[in-house]
Design a protein around this motif. Structure first.
Motif, PDB file in Angstrom:
ATOM      1  N   PRO A  59       0.784  -1.225   0.000  1.00  0.00           N
ATOM      2  CA  PRO A  59       0.000   0.000   0.000  1.00  0.00           C
ATOM      3  C   PRO A  59       0.825   1.288   0.000  1.00  0.00           C
ATOM      4  N   ALA A  60       2.123   1.196   0.148  1.00  0.00           N
ATOM      5  CA  ALA A  60       2.967   2.389   0.277  1.00  0.00           C
ATOM      6  C   ALA A  60       3.172   3.095  -1.058  1.00  0.00           C
ATOM      7  N   ARG A  61       3.415   4.401  -0.976  1.00  0.00           N
ATOM      8  CA  ARG A  61       3.756   5.177  -2.160  1.00  0.00           C
ATOM      9  C   ARG A  61       5.212   4.919  -2.525  1.00  0.00           C
ATOM     10  N   ARG A  62       5.535   5.092  -3.813  1.00  0.00           N
ATOM     11  CA  ARG A  62       6.911   4.936  -4.276  1.00  0.00           C
ATOM     12  C   ARG A  62       7.338   6.223  -4.952  1.00  0.00           C
ATOM     13  N   LYS A  94      29.350   6.989 -12.252  1.00  0.00           N
ATOM     14  CA  LYS A  94      29.023   6.918 -10.832  1.00  0.00           C
ATOM     15  C   LYS A  94      27.607   7.460 -10.684  1.00  0.00           C
ATOM     16  N   VAL A  95      26.724   6.642 -10.108  1.00  0.00           N
ATOM     17  CA  VAL A  95      25.326   7.007  -9.918  1.00  0.00           C
ATOM     18  C   VAL A  95      25.082   7.144  -8.418  1.00  0.00           C
ATOM     19  N   ILE A  96      24.611   8.315  -8.000  1.00  0.00           N
ATOM     20  CA  ILE A  96      24.383   8.588  -6.582  1.00  0.00           C
ATOM     21  C   ILE A  96      22.897   8.882  -6.401  1.00  0.00           C
ATOM     22  N   LEU A  97      22.236   8.092  -5.550  1.00  0.00           N
ATOM     23  CA  LEU A  97      20.808   8.238  -5.318  1.00  0.00           C
ATOM     24  C   LEU A  97      20.548   8.487  -3.839  1.00  0.00           C
ATOM     25  N   GLU A  98      19.678   9.435  -3.546  1.00  0.00           N
ATOM     26  CA  GLU A  98      19.288   9.716  -2.165  1.00  0.00           C
ATOM     27  C   GLU A  98      18.011   8.959  -1.846  1.00  0.00           C
ATOM     28  N   MET A  99      18.062   8.172  -0.769  1.00  0.00           N
ATOM     29  CA  MET A  99      16.912   7.414  -0.315  1.00  0.00           C
ATOM     30  C   MET A  99      16.778   7.567   1.193  1.00  0.00           C
ATOM     31  N   PRO A 100      16.359   8.746   1.663  1.00  0.00           N
ATOM     32  CA  PRO A 100      16.238   8.962   3.106  1.00  0.00           C
ATOM     33  C   PRO A 100      15.295   7.961   3.746  1.00  0.00           C
ATOM     34  N   GLY A 101      15.707   7.456   4.909  1.00  0.00           N
ATOM     35  CA  GLY A 101      14.876   6.512   5.650  1.00  0.00           C
ATOM     36  C   GLY A 101      15.080   5.066   5.263  1.00  0.00           C
ATOM     37  N   VAL A 102      15.907   4.802   4.239  1.00  0.00           N
ATOM     38  CA  VAL A 102      16.159   3.438   3.786  1.00  0.00           C
ATOM     39  C   VAL A 102      17.464   2.945   4.399  1.00  0.00           C
ATOM     40  N   TYR A 151       4.632  19.371  11.156  1.00  0.00           N
ATOM     41  CA  TYR A 151       4.966  20.062   9.922  1.00  0.00           C
ATOM     42  C   TYR A 151       5.786  19.095   9.084  1.00  0.00           C
ATOM     43  N   THR A 152       5.467  18.929   7.819  1.00  0.00           N
ATOM     44  CA  THR A 152       6.241  18.020   6.978  1.00  0.00           C
ATOM     45  C   THR A 152       6.492  18.614   5.606  1.00  0.00           C
ATOM     46  N   GLU A 153       7.684  18.390   5.098  1.00  0.00           N
ATOM     47  CA  GLU A 153       8.032  18.663   3.709  1.00  0.00           C
ATOM     48  C   GLU A 153       8.484  17.379   3.043  1.00  0.00           C
ATOM     49  N   TYR A 154       8.573  16.350   3.828  1.00  0.00           N
ATOM     50  CA  TYR A 154       9.151  15.093   3.383  1.00  0.00           C
ATOM     51  C   TYR A 154       8.097  14.004   3.513  1.00  0.00           C
ATOM     52  N   ASN A 155       7.675  13.455   2.387  1.00  0.00           N
ATOM     53  CA  ASN A 155       6.721  12.347   2.408  1.00  0.00           C
ATOM     54  C   ASN A 155       7.475  11.040   2.596  1.00  0.00           C
ATOM     55  N   VAL A 156       6.963  10.190   3.460  1.00  0.00           N
ATOM     56  CA  VAL A 156       7.600   8.905   3.708  1.00  0.00           C
ATOM     57  C   VAL A 156       7.066   7.903   2.695  1.00  0.00           C
ATOM     58  N   GLY A 157       7.973   7.197   2.061  1.00  0.00           N
ATOM     59  CA  GLY A 157       7.574   6.188   1.087  1.00  0.00           C
ATOM     60  C   GLY A 157       8.792   5.461   0.559  1.00  0.00           C
TER      61      GLY A 157
END
Length: 132
Positions: free
Chosen positions: A24-27, A42-50, A82-88
């Motif tokens: 059910p989670a958003r991606r 070189k590929v750099i990806l940000e995945m906060p919370g992972v 307050y949120t600017e960051y969606n968790v998914g």
């Protein structure tokens, strides 16, 4: 005289839903930078919370896919003020050219940032040709 620049917040982009998902989670598309050296991309990806254990990197039919799963239990019981960051969760795919040596791709994860090194195939590396 220097002008003030306003800090801009980049909006998270949600993955276009093509296949149906059983979760059910958003991606989201992770924010990504790609750099080229003479020997590799070189590929750099940000995945906060992972966490490292929540990342899957695979190559299938010349497509590099990176997926990051967030541990949602960390967010249970929290009431956002307050949120600017969606968790998914995160997902991103790249079509690989024949110039990449797929057997030598490697990845490292640190502090929510995954760095992949895509070595160039020997035939794609710059070389000097000796004139006889």
């Amino acid at each position: 005289m220097a002008t003030e620049q306003e800090l801009q917040v980049q909006q998270k982009r949600e993955v276009e839903k093509k296949p149906e998902s059983t979760t059910p989670a958003r991606r989201f598309l992770p924010v990504t930078d790609i750099y080229e050296t003479p020997d590799a991309l070189k590929v750099i990806l940000e995945m906060p919370g992972v966490d490292k254990g929540g990342v899957e990197v695979r190559v299938e039919n010349d497509v590099l896919t990176i997926e990051g799963q967030v541990d949602f239990s960390k967010y249970q019981g929290l009431g956002p003020v307050y949120t600017e960051y969606n968790v998914g969760n995160y997902a991103r795919s790249f079509q690989l050219s024949s110039k990449i040596d797929q057997d030598r791709i490697n990845a490292q994860m640190r502090d929510g940032v995954i760095t992949l090194v895509l070595p160039k195939a020997e035939k794609a590396k710059p070389r000097t040709i000796k004139v006889g």
